[in-house]
Write an enzyme that holds these catalytic residues in place. Structure first.
Site, PDB file in Angstrom:
ATOM      1  N   ASN A   7      28.039  39.497  50.732  1.00 35.51           N
ATOM      2  CA  ASN A   7      28.483  39.526  52.189  1.00 35.51           C
ATOM      3  C   ASN A   7      29.891  38.920  52.271  1.00 35.51           C
ATOM      4  O   ASN A   7      30.267  38.432  51.057  1.00 35.51           O
ATOM      5  CB  ASN A   7      27.541  38.480  53.077  1.00 35.51           C
ATOM      6  CG  ASN A   7      26.224  38.911  53.252  1.00 35.51           C
ATOM      7  OD1 ASN A   7      26.224  40.080  53.527  1.00 35.51           O
ATOM      8  ND2 ASN A   7      25.101  37.920  53.197  1.00 35.51           N
ATOM      9  N   CYS A   8      30.688  39.114  53.556  1.00 38.54           N
ATOM     10  CA  CYS A   8      31.891  38.634  53.406  1.00 38.54           C
ATOM     11  C   CYS A   8      32.231  37.012  52.940  1.00 38.54           C
ATOM     12  O   CYS A   8      31.174  36.434  53.147  1.00 38.54           O
ATOM     13  CB  CYS A   8      32.128  38.708  55.005  1.00 38.54           C
ATOM     14  SG  CYS A   8      34.204  38.148  55.311  1.00 38.54           S
ATOM     15  N   PRO A   9      33.199  36.787  52.116  1.00 38.70           N
ATOM     16  CA  PRO A   9      34.444  37.741  51.852  1.00 38.70           C
ATOM     17  C   PRO A   9      34.269  38.362  50.292  1.00 38.70           C
ATOM     18  O   PRO A   9      35.190  39.092  49.778  1.00 38.70           O
ATOM     19  CB  PRO A   9      35.575  36.684  51.881  1.00 38.70           C
ATOM     20  CG  PRO A   9      34.805  35.671  51.284  1.00 38.70           C
ATOM     21  CD  PRO A   9      33.336  35.413  51.603  1.00 38.70           C
ATOM     22  N   ASP A  26      27.717  45.054  53.616  1.00 36.87           N
ATOM     23  CA  ASP A  26      28.051  44.232  54.596  1.00 36.87           C
ATOM     24  C   ASP A  26      28.460  44.807  55.805  1.00 36.87           C
ATOM     25  O   ASP A  26      29.476  45.628  55.935  1.00 36.87           O
ATOM     26  CB  ASP A  26      29.261  43.215  54.019  1.00 36.87           C
ATOM     27  CG  ASP A  26      29.653  42.172  55.129  1.00 36.87           C
ATOM     28  OD1 ASP A  26      29.236  42.197  56.328  1.00 36.87           O
ATOM     29  OD2 ASP A  26      30.453  41.440  54.803  1.00 36.87           O
TER      30      ASP A  26
END
Length: 76
Positions: free
Chosen positions: A14-16, A41
């Site tokens: 997932n981000c980042p 993501d």
């Protein structure tokens, strides 16, 4: 067919983290080379789009395949 020099599989991250993996790959590449990034993501296309605009790296192609997104990005 796009010639790919480096592949980054950021599936499940997932981000980042997908963006950080892309940045790390680009640092080791030469101008004009292409990295293929696979991401799951849902916001990756937003992050990669903004990053490309800010850095001058070009998203050559973007594919959406059910749960994953595939980016082909050429280093400036």
């Amino acid at each position: 067919m796009i010639e790919v020099n480096v592949e980054v599989d950021a599936s499940g991250l997932n981000c980042p983290l997908p963006l950080l993996r892309l940045k790390k790959a680009l640092q080791a590449m030469h101008s004009g080379e292409v990295v293929r990034v696979i991401a799951t993501d849902p916001a990756a296309h937003l992050d990669f789009g903004v990053y490309s605009e800010q850095t001058g790296n070009q998203i050559v192609e973007f594919l959406q395949e059910s749960e994953r997104q595939i980016f082909y990005i050429r280093k400036k």
